[in-house]
Scaffold this motif. Sequence first.
Motif, PDB file in Angstrom:
ATOM      1  N   ALA A  19       0.824  -1.212   0.000  1.00  7.86           N
ATOM      2  CA  ALA A  19       0.000   0.000   0.000  1.00  7.86           C
ATOM      3  C   ALA A  19       0.854   1.256   0.000  1.00  7.86           C
ATOM      4  N   CYS A  20       2.031   1.198   0.570  1.00  4.43           N
ATOM      5  CA  CYS A  20       2.909   2.360   0.650  1.00  4.43           C
ATOM      6  C   CYS A  20       3.885   2.447  -0.513  1.00  4.43           C
ATOM      7  N   GLY A  21       3.857   1.528  -1.427  1.00  4.75           N
ATOM      8  CA  GLY A  21       4.825   1.466  -2.509  1.00  4.75           C
ATOM      9  C   GLY A  21       4.947   2.732  -3.321  1.00  4.75           C
ATOM     10  N   LYS A  22       3.860   3.306  -3.831  1.00  2.00           N
ATOM     11  CA  LYS A  22       3.923   4.479  -4.691  1.00  2.00           C
ATOM     12  C   LYS A  22       4.309   5.732  -3.920  1.00  2.00           C
ATOM     13  N   LYS A  23       3.985   5.806  -2.661  1.00  2.00           N
ATOM     14  CA  LYS A  23       4.236   7.001  -1.870  1.00  2.00           C
ATOM     15  C   LYS A  23       5.726   7.316  -1.730  1.00  2.00           C
ATOM     16  N   SER A  24       6.578   6.317  -1.841  1.00  2.00           N
ATOM     17  CA  SER A  24       7.991   6.545  -1.594  1.00  2.00           C
ATOM     18  C   SER A  24       8.797   6.739  -2.880  1.00  2.00           C
ATOM     19  N   GLU A  25       8.128   6.992  -3.991  1.00  2.00           N
ATOM     20  CA  GLU A  25       8.829   7.174  -5.254  1.00  2.00           C
ATOM     21  C   GLU A  25       9.709   8.422  -5.195  1.00  2.00           C
ATOM     22  N   THR A  26      10.965   8.242  -5.540  1.00  2.39           N
ATOM     23  CA  THR A  26      11.927   9.339  -5.502  1.00  2.39           C
ATOM     24  C   THR A  26      12.127   9.900  -6.900  1.00  2.39           C
ATOM     25  N   VAL A  27      12.189  11.204  -6.986  1.00  2.00           N
ATOM     26  CA  VAL A  27      12.417  11.892  -8.249  1.00  2.00           C
ATOM     27  C   VAL A  27      13.879  12.321  -8.305  1.00  2.00           C
ATOM     28  N   PHE A  28      14.509  12.108  -9.441  1.00  2.00           N
ATOM     29  CA  PHE A  28      15.851  12.612  -9.681  1.00  2.00           C
ATOM     30  C   PHE A  28      15.686  13.875 -10.508  1.00  2.00           C
ATOM     31  N   LEU A  29      15.729  15.015  -9.834  1.00  2.00           N
ATOM     32  CA  LEU A  29      15.362  16.284 -10.453  1.00  2.00           C
ATOM     33  C   LEU A  29      16.109  16.560 -11.752  1.00  2.00           C
ATOM     34  N   GLU A  30      17.416  16.332 -11.767  1.00  2.00           N
ATOM     35  CA  GLU A  30      18.203  16.640 -12.958  1.00  2.00           C
ATOM     36  C   GLU A  30      17.819  15.743 -14.133  1.00  2.00           C
ATOM     37  N   LYS A  31      17.399  14.517 -13.853  1.00  2.00           N
ATOM     38  CA  LYS A  31      17.056  13.558 -14.905  1.00  2.00           C
ATOM     39  C   LYS A  31      15.569  13.624 -15.262  1.00  2.00           C
ATOM     40  N   ASP A  32      14.710  13.688 -14.265  1.00  2.04           N
ATOM     41  CA  ASP A  32      13.266  13.621 -14.474  1.00  2.04           C
ATOM     42  C   ASP A  32      12.621  14.992 -14.646  1.00  2.04           C
ATOM     43  N   GLY A  33      13.367  16.050 -14.364  1.00  2.00           N
ATOM     44  CA  GLY A  33      12.798  17.383 -14.413  1.00  2.00           C
ATOM     45  C   GLY A  33      13.545  18.299 -15.356  1.00  2.00           C
ATOM     46  N   THR A  34      13.004  19.492 -15.479  1.00  2.00           N
ATOM     47  CA  THR A  34      13.607  20.550 -16.285  1.00  2.00           C
ATOM     48  C   THR A  34      13.893  21.724 -15.364  1.00  2.00           C
ATOM     49  N   LEU A  35      15.105  22.259 -15.440  1.00  4.35           N
ATOM     50  CA  LEU A  35      15.489  23.411 -14.629  1.00  4.35           C
ATOM     51  C   LEU A  35      14.907  24.673 -15.243  1.00  4.35           C
ATOM     52  N   TYR A  36      14.275  25.500 -14.405  1.00  3.92           N
ATOM     53  CA  TYR A  36      13.772  26.802 -14.843  1.00  3.92           C
ATOM     54  C   TYR A  36      14.446  27.856 -13.981  1.00  3.92           C
ATOM     55  N   GLU A  37      14.988  28.880 -14.632  1.00  5.24           N
ATOM     56  CA  GLU A  37      15.669  29.938 -13.901  1.00  5.24           C
ATOM     57  C   GLU A  37      15.033  31.288 -14.215  1.00  5.24           C
ATOM     58  N   VAL A  38      14.804  32.067 -13.180  1.00  4.80           N
ATOM     59  CA  VAL A  38      14.296  33.424 -13.314  1.00  4.80           C
ATOM     60  C   VAL A  38      15.509  34.336 -13.160  1.00  4.80           C
ATOM     61  N   ALA A  39      16.085  34.707 -14.305  1.00  3.58           N
ATOM     62  CA  ALA A  39      17.343  35.477 -14.336  1.00  3.58           C
ATOM     63  C   ALA A  39      18.354  34.778 -13.434  1.00  3.58           C
ATOM     64  N   ASP A  40      19.062  35.543 -12.615  1.00  3.81           N
ATOM     65  CA  ASP A  40      19.999  34.927 -11.674  1.00  3.81           C
ATOM     66  C   ASP A  40      19.435  34.990 -10.256  1.00  3.81           C
ATOM     67  N   GLN A  41      18.106  35.131 -10.181  1.00  6.76           N
ATOM     68  CA  GLN A  41      17.444  35.349  -8.906  1.00  6.76           C
ATOM     69  C   GLN A  41      16.869  34.078  -8.280  1.00  6.76           C
ATOM     70  N   VAL A  42      16.155  33.279  -9.071  1.00  3.42           N
ATOM     71  CA  VAL A  42      15.423  32.124  -8.559  1.00  3.42           C
ATOM     72  C   VAL A  42      15.577  30.960  -9.541  1.00  3.42           C
ATOM     73  N   SER A  43      15.584  29.742  -9.006  1.00  7.60           N
ATOM     74  CA  SER A  43      15.546  28.566  -9.871  1.00  7.60           C
ATOM     75  C   SER A  43      14.749  27.460  -9.191  1.00  7.60           C
ATOM     76  N   PHE A  44      14.223  26.548 -10.007  1.00  7.31           N
ATOM     77  CA  PHE A  44      13.488  25.384  -9.511  1.00  7.31           C
ATOM     78  C   PHE A  44      13.362  24.389 -10.658  1.00  7.31           C
ATOM     79  N   TYR A  45      12.973  23.187 -10.324  1.00  4.16           N
ATOM     80  CA  TYR A  45      12.722  22.148 -11.322  1.00  4.16           C
ATOM     81  C   TYR A  45      11.222  21.925 -11.450  1.00  4.16           C
ATOM     82  N   TYR A  46      10.798  21.564 -12.652  1.00  7.13           N
ATOM     83  CA  TYR A  46       9.429  21.133 -12.879  1.00  7.13           C
ATOM     84  C   TYR A  46       9.486  19.844 -13.704  1.00  7.13           C
TER      85      TYR A  46
END
Length: 173
Positions: A19-46
């Motif tokens: 029952a807990c199997g899906k809840k513990s799925e780990t994301v590898f941000l650099e591989k599974d996501g895309t980096l978004y940067e707001v100038a040199d001020q803010v960054s995050f992955y989506y």
Amino acid sequence: MRACLKVVTIVTLLLTVFACGKKSETVFLEKDGTLYEVADQVSFYYPKDFKMDTSVENKAIVQFVREQEVMSYQTIIDDTDNEIDDMPELYAGQLEEDGAIDVGYKNLKIDSGLNCQEFTGTYQSTGIKFKHLVYFTANSEYVLSYQAPQKVYDDEISIISQYLNSLKVHKEE
């Protein structure tokens, strides 16, 4: 009797693990996501399978969508004289004014070391659930958020939370 108790215990443990199997799925941000940067001020992955929505009228909001899901970012300039300690309660009040119910928030230290507040709730008119991760400073609010219909939200929030926690503020306004 003992054999029956052992079988029930083993079955219960197996059900708990599966029952807990899906809840513990780990994301590898650099591989599974895309980096978004707001100038040199803010960054995050989506998530890579989200697409940027360029039709958003308010150009201060950056929005990424996947079917019924929306992840968005905005910096809100705060020119009031409110104390930072009062900002979470004021932000929650604004969400309620915007039609949100069951609004709650908690303090959260994210991976980048920022001390943020995590807001959750539901928009009453649509039933859309949301999570906002907000970093408050004396001059700005940095908001990375996610919203989706309840079933989708409940299925995806453990994965999406890892992306929300990737928020980094490099230079504060």
